[in-house]
Design a protein around this motif. Structure first.
Motif, short mmCIF file in Angstrom:
data_model
loop_
_atom_site.label_atom_id
_atom_site.label_comp_id
_atom_site.label_asym_id
_atom_site.label_seq_id
_atom_site.Cartn_x
_atom_site.Cartn_y
_atom_site.Cartn_z
N GLY A 63 0.87 -1.25 -0.09
CA GLY A 63 -0.17 0.03 -0.16
C GLY A 63 0.96 1.29 0.04
N VAL A 64 2.07 1.15 -0.62
CA VAL A 64 2.87 2.53 -0.47
C VAL A 64 3.31 2.81 -2.14
CG1 VAL A 64 3.76 2.31 1.62
CG2 VAL A 64 5.16 1.00 -0.05
N ALA A 65 2.53 2.49 -2.84
CA ALA A 65 2.85 2.63 -4.71
C ALA A 65 2.20 4.23 -4.74
CB ALA A 65 2.31 1.47 -5.28
N ARG A 78 -0.42 10.55 -4.18
CA ARG A 78 -0.75 9.82 -3.27
C ARG A 78 -0.66 8.52 -3.06
NH1 ARG A 78 -5.08 6.46 -3.27
NH2 ARG A 78 -6.45 6.43 -5.03
N LEU A 79 -0.36 7.90 -1.93
CA LEU A 79 -0.06 6.32 -1.76
C LEU A 79 -1.40 5.56 -1.96
CD1 LEU A 79 2.56 6.11 1.06
CD2 LEU A 79 2.81 6.45 -1.16
N ASN A 80 -1.14 4.43 -2.63
CA ASN A 80 -2.28 3.42 -3.04
C ASN A 80 -3.01 3.19 -1.68
OD1 ASN A 80 -4.02 1.65 -3.90
ND2 ASN A 80 -2.55 0.19 -4.92
N ARG A 81 -4.21 3.08 -1.24
CA ARG A 81 -4.73 2.67 -0.17
C ARG A 81 -5.06 1.29 -0.09
NH1 ARG A 81 -7.61 7.89 -0.83
NH2 ARG A 81 -6.68 9.21 0.60
N ALA A 87 1.21 -4.66 6.91
CA ALA A 87 2.60 -4.38 6.14
C ALA A 87 2.83 -2.87 6.04
CB ALA A 87 2.70 -4.90 4.55
N ASN A 88 1.83 -2.28 5.63
CA ASN A 88 1.78 -0.55 5.72
C ASN A 88 2.25 -0.06 6.83
OD1 ASN A 88 0.87 2.25 5.80
ND2 ASN A 88 0.72 1.98 3.42
N ASP A 121 3.83 14.35 2.97
CA ASP A 121 4.56 13.95 1.86
C ASP A 121 6.00 13.08 1.90
OD1 ASP A 121 2.54 14.65 0.19
OD2 ASP A 121 3.25 16.73 -0.07
N ILE A 122 6.57 13.90 2.65
CA ILE A 122 8.11 13.38 3.30
C ILE A 122 7.85 11.82 3.79
CG2 ILE A 122 10.13 13.59 4.69
CD1 ILE A 122 9.61 16.69 4.54
N VAL A 123 6.86 11.54 4.79
CA VAL A 123 6.72 10.12 5.04
C VAL A 123 6.16 9.30 3.93
CG1 VAL A 123 4.89 8.66 6.34
CG2 VAL A 123 6.04 10.86 7.31
N ARG A 124 5.55 9.65 3.10
CA ARG A 124 5.07 9.05 1.79
C ARG A 124 6.31 8.46 1.08
NH1 ARG A 124 1.23 12.95 0.47
NH2 ARG A 124 -0.69 12.30 1.40
N TRP A 125 7.17 9.59 0.83
CA TRP A 125 8.37 9.18 0.03
C TRP A 125 9.35 8.29 0.81
CZ3 TRP A 125 13.20 11.99 1.55
CH2 TRP A 125 14.30 12.04 0.77
#
Length: 155
Positions: A63-65, A78-81, A87-88, A121-125
């Motif tokens: 779930g982080v794509a 955004r990240l895939n939900r 795992a996410n 956004d930084i956490v997503r990255w």
């Protein structure tokens, strides 16, 4: 409550630690990854081995794509939900540990914040980077720790 949490942590360490060590993976050597997060990522990968064929596929599994979420002149992702929420959550815990205790990650977070990215956004990255490292460790591909060079913004 804190005593219960500490005992639960010790029990999980004793329960999950030996199978993780038997798996002989490079994951426990990565910064911020402990036996619990390794166990969760192993369980998620083990439940879905057909979804481990590439880093991109693993990112979707966890779930982080990144998915385009642009509107008008704004270009963002955004990240895939979808995917395995546990795992996410494990990847999120790893990111939080690194943001707090890893000097290189902290420097990169500061640099990205100066570039105008929000903390979200930084956490997503960072989740995407950790997912890449986790996939390499799970599949036996050589992996590296976060450095200034491999944290350069994607072009």
């Amino acid at each position: 409550m804190a005593l219960w949490t500490a005992r639960r942590h010790q029990a999980l360490d004793a329960e999950i630690g030996p199978p993780v060590k038997q798996a002989d993976l490079a994951m426990p050597e990565l910064f911020g990854i402990g036996p619990e997060t390794v166990g969760q990522l192993l369980a998620s990968a083990g439940d879905n081995p057909e979804r481990m064929w590439s880093e991109r596929a693993f990112a979707h599994l966890a779930g982080v794509a990144p998915i385009p979420a642009s509107a008008g002149h704004t270009h963002r992702h955004r990240l895939n939900r979808d995917g395995d929420r546990a795992a996410n959550n494990a990847l999120h815990a790893i990111v939080l540990v690194r943001m707090r205790f890893d000097e290189c990650t902290r420097a990169c977070v500061e640099r990205r914040a100066k570039e105008g990215l929000s903390k979200e956004d930084i956490v997503r990255w960072l989740k995407r980077i950790v997912a890449r490292e986790a996939h390499r460790a799970l599949t036996g591909t050589p992996t590296t720790h976060i450095t200034q060079s491999n944290l350069a913004p994607a072009v």
